[in-house]
Design a protein around this motif. Structure first.
Motif, mmCIF file in Angstrom:
data_model
loop_
_atom_site.group_PDB
_atom_site.id
_atom_site.type_symbol
_atom_site.label_atom_id
_atom_site.label_comp_id
_atom_site.label_asym_id
_atom_site.label_seq_id
_atom_site.Cartn_x
_atom_site.Cartn_y
_atom_site.Cartn_z
ATOM 1 N N LEU A 90 15.582 8.337 140.368
ATOM 2 C CA LEU A 90 14.591 8.218 139.306
ATOM 3 C C LEU A 90 14.094 9.590 138.847
ATOM 4 O O LEU A 90 13.819 9.789 137.666
ATOM 5 C CB LEU A 90 13.417 7.359 139.788
ATOM 6 N N ALA A 91 14.003 10.539 139.774
ATOM 7 C CA ALA A 91 13.553 11.884 139.400
ATOM 8 C C ALA A 91 14.540 12.574 138.472
ATOM 9 O O ALA A 91 14.175 13.492 137.736
ATOM 10 C CB ALA A 91 13.341 12.731 140.654
ATOM 11 N N ALA A 92 15.797 12.135 138.495
ATOM 12 C CA ALA A 92 16.827 12.733 137.642
ATOM 13 C C ALA A 92 16.777 12.221 136.209
ATOM 14 O O ALA A 92 17.492 12.733 135.340
ATOM 15 C CB ALA A 92 18.217 12.460 138.236
ATOM 16 N N VAL A 93 15.937 11.223 135.936
ATOM 17 C CA VAL A 93 15.814 10.664 134.585
ATOM 18 C C VAL A 93 14.812 11.513 133.802
ATOM 19 O O VAL A 93 13.641 11.593 134.178
ATOM 20 C CB VAL A 93 15.346 9.197 134.637
ATOM 21 N N PRO A 94 15.222 12.157 132.706
ATOM 22 C CA PRO A 94 14.311 13.045 131.971
ATOM 23 C C PRO A 94 13.042 12.369 131.487
ATOM 24 O O PRO A 94 11.965 12.968 131.511
ATOM 25 C CB PRO A 94 15.172 13.526 130.793
ATOM 26 N N GLU A 95 13.161 11.113 131.055
ATOM 27 C CA GLU A 95 11.985 10.416 130.513
ATOM 28 C C GLU A 95 10.956 10.079 131.590
ATOM 29 O O GLU A 95 9.786 9.858 131.276
ATOM 30 C CB GLU A 95 12.426 9.135 129.792
ATOM 31 N N ILE A 96 11.380 10.019 132.839
ATOM 32 C CA ILE A 96 10.450 9.808 133.950
ATOM 33 C C ILE A 96 9.928 11.186 134.322
ATOM 34 O O ILE A 96 10.544 11.924 135.072
ATOM 35 C CB ILE A 96 11.123 9.111 135.145
ATOM 36 N N VAL A 97 8.790 11.556 133.762
ATOM 37 C CA VAL A 97 8.341 12.948 133.847
ATOM 38 C C VAL A 97 7.665 13.273 135.175
ATOM 39 O O VAL A 97 7.675 14.420 135.617
ATOM 40 C CB VAL A 97 7.411 13.308 132.672
ATOM 41 N N THR A 98 7.055 12.270 135.810
ATOM 42 C CA THR A 98 6.382 12.501 137.085
ATOM 43 C C THR A 98 6.762 11.405 138.074
ATOM 44 O O THR A 98 6.788 10.221 137.718
ATOM 45 C CB THR A 98 4.853 12.539 136.905
ATOM 46 N N VAL A 99 7.063 11.814 139.305
ATOM 47 C CA VAL A 99 7.422 10.880 140.380
ATOM 48 C C VAL A 99 6.573 11.216 141.599
ATOM 49 O O VAL A 99 6.593 12.345 142.086
ATOM 50 C CB VAL A 99 8.915 10.981 140.749
ATOM 51 N N SER A 116 9.494 6.116 121.845
ATOM 52 C CA SER A 116 9.147 4.798 121.314
ATOM 53 C C SER A 116 9.225 3.765 122.437
ATOM 54 O O SER A 116 9.806 4.018 123.496
ATOM 55 C CB SER A 116 10.111 4.392 120.187
ATOM 56 N N LEU A 117 8.654 2.575 122.170
ATOM 57 C CA LEU A 117 8.746 1.478 123.136
ATOM 58 C C LEU A 117 10.197 1.039 123.289
ATOM 59 O O LEU A 117 10.639 0.694 124.399
ATOM 60 C CB LEU A 117 7.875 0.311 122.666
ATOM 61 N N GLU A 118 10.938 1.067 122.185
ATOM 62 C CA GLU A 118 12.354 0.701 122.248
ATOM 63 C C GLU A 118 13.123 1.654 123.168
ATOM 64 O O GLU A 118 13.946 1.231 123.985
ATOM 65 C CB GLU A 118 12.967 0.736 120.842
ATOM 66 N N GLU A 119 12.827 2.945 123.061
ATOM 67 C CA GLU A 119 13.495 3.927 123.916
ATOM 68 C C GLU A 119 13.106 3.732 125.379
ATOM 69 O O GLU A 119 13.915 3.947 126.280
ATOM 70 C CB GLU A 119 13.143 5.348 123.461
ATOM 71 N N PHE A 120 11.876 3.320 125.622
ATOM 72 C CA PHE A 120 11.451 3.017 126.986
ATOM 73 C C PHE A 120 12.320 1.905 127.570
ATOM 74 O O PHE A 120 12.761 1.977 128.729
ATOM 75 C CB PHE A 120 9.980 2.603 126.999
ATOM 76 N N SER A 121 12.591 0.898 126.771
ATOM 77 C CA SER A 121 13.416 -0.223 127.237
ATOM 78 C C SER A 121 14.867 0.187 127.456
ATOM 79 O O SER A 121 15.466 -0.138 128.485
ATOM 80 C CB SER A 121 13.355 -1.378 126.236
ATOM 81 N N THR A 122 15.417 0.926 126.489
ATOM 82 C CA THR A 122 16.843 1.241 126.568
ATOM 83 C C THR A 122 17.170 2.353 127.555
ATOM 84 O O THR A 122 18.196 2.305 128.242
ATOM 85 C CB THR A 122 17.379 1.633 125.180
ATOM 86 N N LYS A 123 16.280 3.338 127.671
ATOM 87 C CA LYS A 123 16.587 4.493 128.521
ATOM 88 C C LYS A 123 15.988 4.422 129.916
ATOM 89 O O LYS A 123 16.524 5.027 130.842
ATOM 90 C CB LYS A 123 16.118 5.787 127.841
ATOM 91 N N VAL A 124 14.863 3.708 130.052
ATOM 92 C CA VAL A 124 14.169 3.710 131.345
ATOM 93 C C VAL A 124 14.277 2.367 132.055
ATOM 94 O O VAL A 124 14.709 2.307 133.205
ATOM 95 C CB VAL A 124 12.688 4.112 131.171
ATOM 96 N N VAL A 125 13.897 1.296 131.380
ATOM 97 C CA VAL A 125 13.957 -0.016 132.024
ATOM 98 C C VAL A 125 15.381 -0.337 132.460
ATOM 99 O O VAL A 125 15.606 -0.840 133.569
ATOM 100 C CB VAL A 125 13.415 -1.111 131.088
ATOM 101 N N SER A 126 16.347 -0.013 131.611
ATOM 102 C CA SER A 126 17.745 -0.266 131.978
ATOM 103 C C SER A 126 18.136 0.530 133.218
ATOM 104 O O SER A 126 18.869 0.045 134.086
ATOM 105 C CB SER A 126 18.668 0.096 130.815
ATOM 106 N N ARG A 127 17.617 1.770 133.323
ATOM 107 C CA ARG A 127 17.916 2.599 134.496
ATOM 108 C C ARG A 127 17.242 2.029 135.750
ATOM 109 O O ARG A 127 17.839 2.038 136.837
ATOM 110 C CB ARG A 127 17.442 4.029 134.242
#
Length: 351
Positions: A90-99, A116-127
């Motif tokens: 999870l720390a390797a995901v750029p959008e997850i800025v703090t762990v 955006s909320l859409e980017e949260f779903s596609t880039k983070v939730v999917s991960r």
């Protein structure tokens, strides 16, 4: 700054310099010298030592204003024997800025910033769903960011010095602004500068131009526009162990409807506060503080109840460690490792 068995020991002069850069992260050494009464070359040398030791650093990150992007707080549960692998993934995901690793009924606390909320779903939730060993996650979306970590101060400088630095910071900002600059969309050529500002919030146009192979004058114009857009939060960080506030506590609370703004104003008067935000979810408000000891958790809760009538403190979470803070990977002792995970095709910059 002296060497010690625990790494380095910050002097009062070191703390004064860090405090100055908290107020004005891109402050010139000559201006800093005028306010601090120390020669500019001495300040530059001192700052390089602090950076090299990982004791302090400057950075820039997406500001997370819900009016323009998506800021989320995500609680994660994972299999006990796979916690380390989940954390690293999870720390390797750029959008997850703090762990952060938590001492509660959740294993990890994540702070996520996307455009955006859409980017949260596609880039983070999917991960999150694809991460092996991750058992469960719960999301609270920020609906109003009242204060962020960039506003936290050491407060070792005199009031006159702080005011002088604040004026210098405002003057520098106004020089870069133009009508309509704040809030405008930036072209890709300008977004290319963001990874270098994340790595060094004091990076000059000449520094970035060399890295990108562009004309310095062109990059200066682009840099001015990026800084004027107010998309970024520029900040000077300090390793938490040197801050005199080594304990992080996060509260999930309920504030009566219609009182969020007044509550936020009162909460801002508590110097320990690093973040306060209105959120969705089982509770409607999040507060994060840096404290001197675990004993201060109870004092902080009393202060919150006295300042915010009707506040309901639902849950408190003490963090065991911070693995990543606004893009920067940290060592176990909270100093900067030198690695920065940024949103640029998965690019990671390191010393």
């Amino acid at each position: 700054m002296k060497e010690s068995r625990g790494g380095v020991e910050l002097s009062e002069d070191d703390l004064a310099l860090i405090n100055a850069l908290q107020i004005a992260p891109r402050l010139s050494w000559s201006d800093a010298a005028d306010v601090l009464g120390v020669h500019a070359t001495t300040l530059a040398s001192r700052w390089e030592r602090l950076r090299a030791a990982g004791a302090s650093w400057t950075t820039a990150h997406l500001i997370g204003d819900p009016k323009r992007m998506c800021l989320a707080f995500v609680a994660v549960d994972c299999e006990m024997n796979r916690r380390e692998q989940v954390t690293a993934s999870l720390a390797a995901v750029p959008e997850i800025v703090t762990v952060e690793e938590a001492a509660s009924n959740r294993d990890l606390m994540l702070t996520v910033v996307t455009r955006s909320l859409e980017e949260f779903s596609t880039k983070v939730v999917s991960r999150l769903k694809e991460t092996e060993g991750l058992v469960k996650y719960q999301t609270a979306l920020c609906t109003r960011l009242h204060s962020g970590g960039g506003a936290w101060r050491l407060n070792v400088l005199s009031r006159a010095q702080q005011n002088a630095l604040g004026e210098l910071a405002r003057s520098a900002g106004s020089g870069a602004e133009r009508p309509g600059a704040a809030g405008e969309q930036l072209p890709a050529s300008h977004l290319d500068l963001l990874p270098y500002l994340a790595r060094d919030g004091r990076a000059t146009a000449a520094d970035i131009a060399r890295a990108l192979g562009r004309n310095p004058a062109t990059v200066q114009r682009q840099l001015n526009r990026v800084l004027a857009s107010r998309l970024l939060s520029l900040r000077c960080e300090i390793a938490q162990r040197y801050s005199s506030f080594p304990v992080t506590c996060q509260w999930f609370v309920n504030v009566p409807a219609g009182r969020h703004e007044s509550a936020a104003a009162e909460i801002r008067t508590i110097r320990n506060v690093r973040l306060s935000a209105s959120t969705t979810g089982p509770t409607n408000f999040v507060i994060i503080m840096w404290l001197q000891s675990l004993a201060d958790v109870m004092d902080a809760e009393l202060a919150l109840q006295q300042k915010v009538p009707g506040i309901d403190l639902v849950e408190s979470v003490v963090m065991l460690s911070t693995v990543k803070r606004v893009g920067w990977m940290l060592n176990e002792d909270s100093t900067a490792s030198g690695a920065v995970v940024v949103d640029a095709h998965g690019l990671e910059l390191a010393d």
